[in-house]
Design a protein around this motif. Sequence first.
Motif, PDB file in Angstrom:
ATOM      1  N   PRO A 183       0.825  -1.217   0.000  1.00 33.51           N
ATOM      2  CA  PRO A 183       0.000   0.000   0.000  1.00 33.51           C
ATOM      3  C   PRO A 183       0.857   1.265   0.000  1.00 33.51           C
ATOM      4  CG  PRO A 183       0.077  -0.922   2.203  1.00 33.51           C
ATOM      5  CD  PRO A 183       0.733  -1.934   1.296  1.00 33.51           C
ATOM      6  N   GLU A 184       0.318   2.301  -0.596  1.00 35.74           N
ATOM      7  CA  GLU A 184       0.984   3.606  -0.642  1.00 35.74           C
ATOM      8  C   GLU A 184       2.335   3.539  -1.364  1.00 35.74           C
ATOM      9  OE1 GLU A 184      -0.350   6.743   0.638  1.00 35.74           O
ATOM     10  OE2 GLU A 184      -2.030   5.381   0.306  1.00 35.74           O
ATOM     11  N   ARG A 185       2.463   2.599  -2.294  1.00 36.57           N
ATOM     12  CA  ARG A 185       3.673   2.518  -3.111  1.00 36.57           C
ATOM     13  C   ARG A 185       3.442   3.123  -4.502  1.00 36.57           C
ATOM     14  NH1 ARG A 185       8.509   2.201  -0.708  1.00 36.57           N
ATOM     15  NH2 ARG A 185       8.914   0.241   0.392  1.00 36.57           N
ATOM     16  N   LEU A 186       2.244   2.983  -5.041  1.00 34.22           N
ATOM     17  CA  LEU A 186       1.944   3.544  -6.355  1.00 34.22           C
ATOM     18  C   LEU A 186       1.729   5.042  -6.242  1.00 34.22           C
ATOM     19  CD1 LEU A 186       1.273   3.115  -9.390  1.00 34.22           C
ATOM     20  CD2 LEU A 186      -1.126   2.842  -8.685  1.00 34.22           C
ATOM     21  N   GLY A 187       2.499   5.803  -7.030  1.00 34.66           N
ATOM     22  CA  GLY A 187       2.337   7.249  -7.041  1.00 34.66           C
ATOM     23  C   GLY A 187       1.376   7.705  -8.120  1.00 34.66           C
ATOM     24  N   LYS A 188       1.516   7.110  -9.305  1.00 36.20           N
ATOM     25  CA  LYS A 188       0.646   7.473 -10.422  1.00 36.20           C
ATOM     26  C   LYS A 188       0.694   6.357 -11.456  1.00 36.20           C
ATOM     27  CE  LYS A 188       0.325  11.800 -11.509  1.00 36.20           C
ATOM     28  NZ  LYS A 188       0.564  13.180 -12.021  1.00 36.20           N
ATOM     29  N   LEU A 189      -0.435   6.114 -12.107  1.00 43.23           N
ATOM     30  CA  LEU A 189      -0.518   5.119 -13.173  1.00 43.23           C
ATOM     31  C   LEU A 189      -1.071   5.772 -14.427  1.00 43.23           C
ATOM     32  CD1 LEU A 189      -0.545   2.245 -14.389  1.00 43.23           C
ATOM     33  CD2 LEU A 189      -2.785   1.899 -13.304  1.00 43.23           C
ATOM     34  N   PHE A 190      -0.253   5.817 -15.469  1.00 43.19           N
ATOM     35  CA  PHE A 190      -0.691   6.310 -16.773  1.00 43.19           C
ATOM     36  C   PHE A 190      -1.109   5.108 -17.619  1.00 43.19           C
ATOM     37  CE2 PHE A 190       2.594   9.384 -15.438  1.00 43.19           C
ATOM     38  CZ  PHE A 190       1.908  10.589 -15.578  1.00 43.19           C
ATOM     39  N   ILE A 191      -2.340   5.091 -18.099  1.00 46.75           N
ATOM     40  CA  ILE A 191      -2.781   4.036 -19.016  1.00 46.75           C
ATOM     41  C   ILE A 191      -2.802   4.637 -20.413  1.00 46.75           C
ATOM     42  CG2 ILE A 191      -4.630   2.440 -19.626  1.00 46.75           C
ATOM     43  CD1 ILE A 191      -5.408   2.304 -16.713  1.00 46.75           C
ATOM     44  N   VAL A 192      -1.964   4.116 -21.301  1.00 49.29           N
ATOM     45  CA  VAL A 192      -1.799   4.707 -22.629  1.00 49.29           C
ATOM     46  C   VAL A 192      -2.125   3.683 -23.716  1.00 49.29           C
ATOM     47  CG1 VAL A 192       0.012   6.185 -21.681  1.00 49.29           C
ATOM     48  CG2 VAL A 192       0.667   4.108 -22.893  1.00 49.29           C
ATOM     49  N   HIS A 193      -2.460   4.203 -24.893  1.00 49.39           N
ATOM     50  CA  HIS A 193      -2.781   3.376 -26.072  1.00 49.39           C
ATOM     51  C   HIS A 193      -3.862   2.345 -25.735  1.00 49.39           C
ATOM     52  CE1 HIS A 193       1.603   4.316 -27.398  1.00 49.39           C
ATOM     53  NE2 HIS A 193       0.758   5.189 -27.943  1.00 49.39           N
TER      54      HIS A 193
END
Length: 254
Positions: A183-193
């Motif tokens: 937990p609290e490890r992901l800062g941001k997730l960009f989903i592209v294409h």
Amino acid sequence: MGTVMESTGVEGASGVQDNLESNEIELTKIGIMRDFIQTQNPSAKDVDDFMIRRFLRARDLDIEKASSLLLNYLSWRQAFIPNGFISTSEISNELAQKKIFMQGLDKMGRPIVVAFGSQHKPSKGSLEEFKRFVAYTLDKICARMPRGQEKFVCIADLEGWGYSNSDIRGYLAALSILQDCFPERLGKLFIVHSPYMFMTAWKAVYPFIDNKTKKKIIFVENKKLRPTLLCDIDESQLPDTYGGKLPLVPIQDS
């Protein structure tokens, strides 16, 4: 003007005071939580304050809920990763698919991870191996974090993704490991294409994403891909596949 400046100064001082009080509350709760989890699981003595703080923040500083989450994690790790680490020989099928890469840091100093959805071949492995691969990957990412940094940024590239890549059980398992064990490890997730057909899988997974994680997910339009990434990542740190300067490195070689 003097009145405005005085007011601003008071507001600023108030903000600093609030932060100090918030930090004091966190420190107090970290101490209380540490005492409790150590009575429940002797291995908790090896847990540092940063981990306790992450689990507390994941449960909005609720000591009881955070303690339960952390104790479950410790039990999971002892059972799932009894040797303390996952060897590459345990996930050879997953590594052969070459779907996770790691290179560079964003403007906040967070490691950058790139995942290629079209490279995920659920038919060529088992769910258990995939779960081991997810844990291996997250351990690798955490080990690569610069001192003082606790989060990472991920670019999930779905170009070429099709139904043969769809793996709802795998996605849910990965989500569970991320949210419950890291937990609290992901800062941001960009989903592209992202192809239109992916939305069927997304609708199945979305209800299981907690609210904190949902706020970190950004679907990026193709025409805005490069400028969106450059808002968070300097060109010198951007993967070359998106017009940056750094070549991608497989997660096992990072």
